[in-house]
Design an enzyme around this catalytic site. Structure first.
Site, PDB file in Angstrom:
ATOM      1  N   GLU A  44       2.605   3.069 -10.188  1.00 47.08           N
ATOM      2  CA  GLU A  44       2.066   3.807  -8.938  1.00 47.08           C
ATOM      3  C   GLU A  44       3.239   4.438  -7.934  1.00 47.08           C
ATOM      4  O   GLU A  44       4.271   3.785  -8.036  1.00 47.08           O
ATOM      5  CB  GLU A  44       1.744   2.472  -8.097  1.00 47.08           C
ATOM      6  CG  GLU A  44       0.846   2.928  -6.786  1.00 47.08           C
ATOM      7  CD  GLU A  44       0.383   1.755  -5.664  1.00 47.08           C
ATOM      8  OE1 GLU A  44      -0.065   2.023  -4.974  1.00 47.08           O
ATOM      9  OE2 GLU A  44       1.277   0.610  -5.824  1.00 47.08           O
ATOM     10  N   ASP A 118       0.904  10.403   1.452  1.00 51.79           N
ATOM     11  CA  ASP A 118       1.028  11.112   2.599  1.00 51.79           C
ATOM     12  C   ASP A 118       0.194  12.483   2.571  1.00 51.79           C
ATOM     13  O   ASP A 118       0.378  13.054   1.554  1.00 51.79           O
ATOM     14  CB  ASP A 118       2.146  11.629   3.023  1.00 51.79           C
ATOM     15  CG  ASP A 118       3.018  10.125   3.054  1.00 51.79           C
ATOM     16  OD1 ASP A 118       3.393   9.418   4.274  1.00 51.79           O
ATOM     17  OD2 ASP A 118       3.726   9.620   1.888  1.00 51.79           O
ATOM     18  N   THR A 191      -5.086  -1.643  -1.304  1.00 51.02           N
ATOM     19  CA  THR A 191      -3.787  -1.406  -0.762  1.00 51.02           C
ATOM     20  C   THR A 191      -3.653  -1.945   0.542  1.00 51.02           C
ATOM     21  O   THR A 191      -4.740  -2.183   1.335  1.00 51.02           O
ATOM     22  CB  THR A 191      -3.484  -0.019  -1.067  1.00 51.02           C
ATOM     23  OG1 THR A 191      -3.963   0.707   0.067  1.00 51.02           O
ATOM     24  CG2 THR A 191      -3.915   0.579  -2.211  1.00 51.02           C
TER      25      THR A 191
END
Ligand code: SAM
Length: 213
Positions: A44, A118, A191
């Protein structure tokens, strides 16, 4: 992302080298030995506080997971959780994804997860998006033939951009969902960001993209 500096974070990470692997470049090509088995390795990128990978490592004990997070003050939160019940199939790197080619050998990884990365909405920051073609070039090298990227985001603009980036790169798209939590997908592990956004009633976008041989 707003970041709160946590004094002593770096030292805490250094005190747990079995979970936060120091000098990961030394293990390039040798990660199966680090885990002590031949199980597939999933990475990840931008792992944050680690909730997703901790959940995945419990759900899939026969897969090895590595999370990469560049900020020690964020990763220390993952460490706090991970050390409560240390799992042999879960490791983290306190590193920048920009350097990913120095950590992994060609075809060493089976899958890459990119979760709530982001968005960098300004055009001049495009190259920082973790789904930009420059990153895809690197992911392709470390992934096995037909390796996969699994991508989730709350950001519609980033999702559309990433679908274009994946398909512009010649990847095939699978399981594209414009509303993951109403899609009936089984085995989804949330998450931290996913939990936060879905509590606010926001939609979650998801897709899988596969490199062609
Ligand atoms: N994946 C987590 C989630 O879904 O809850 C965290 C999402 S947060 C918005 C993005 C994380 O990616 C931040 O913790 C940030 O520090 C990390 N990140 C962004 N760019 C990175 C890079 N180039 N290398 C390593 N980590 C990065």
């Amino acid at each position: 992302m707003r970041l709160r500096n946590i004094p002593g974070a770096k030292e805490s990470l250094q005190q747990h080298p079995s979970i936060i692997i120091p000098n990961p470049s030394e293990n390039k090509g040798n990660w199966k030995a680090v885990f002590g088995n031949d199980n597939p390795i999933h990475v990840e990128v931008g792992t944050g506080k680690g909730q997703f990978l901790i959940g995945m490592s419990k759900l899939h004990p026969n897969v090895n997971f590595i999370g990469i997070e560049k900020y020690d003050s964020v990763l220390v939160r993952a460490l706090e959780q991970a050390k409560e019940e240390e799992r042999p199939n879960l490791k983290f790197l306190n590193e920048d994804v920009e350097d990913i080619l120095t950590f992994f050998e060609k075809a060493e990884i089976e899958r890459i997860f990119i979760n709530f990365t982001d968005p960098w909405p300004k055009n001049r920051h495009e190259k920082r998006r973790l789904t930009y073609k420059g990153f895809l070039d690197m992911y392709k090298q470390i992934l096995v033939k037909n390796g996969e990227i699994h991508f989730k985001t709350d950001n519609q603009g980033l999702f559309e951009y990433s679908l274009e980036s994946f398909s512009g790169y010649g990847m095939t798209l699978h399981h594209v969902s414009l509303d993951l939590h109403r899609s009936g997908m089984e085995g989804n592990v949330m998450t931290e960001y996913e939990q936060k956004f879905s509590r606010k009633g926001m939609r979650i976008y998801r897709c899988e993209a596969k490199f062609r041989a």
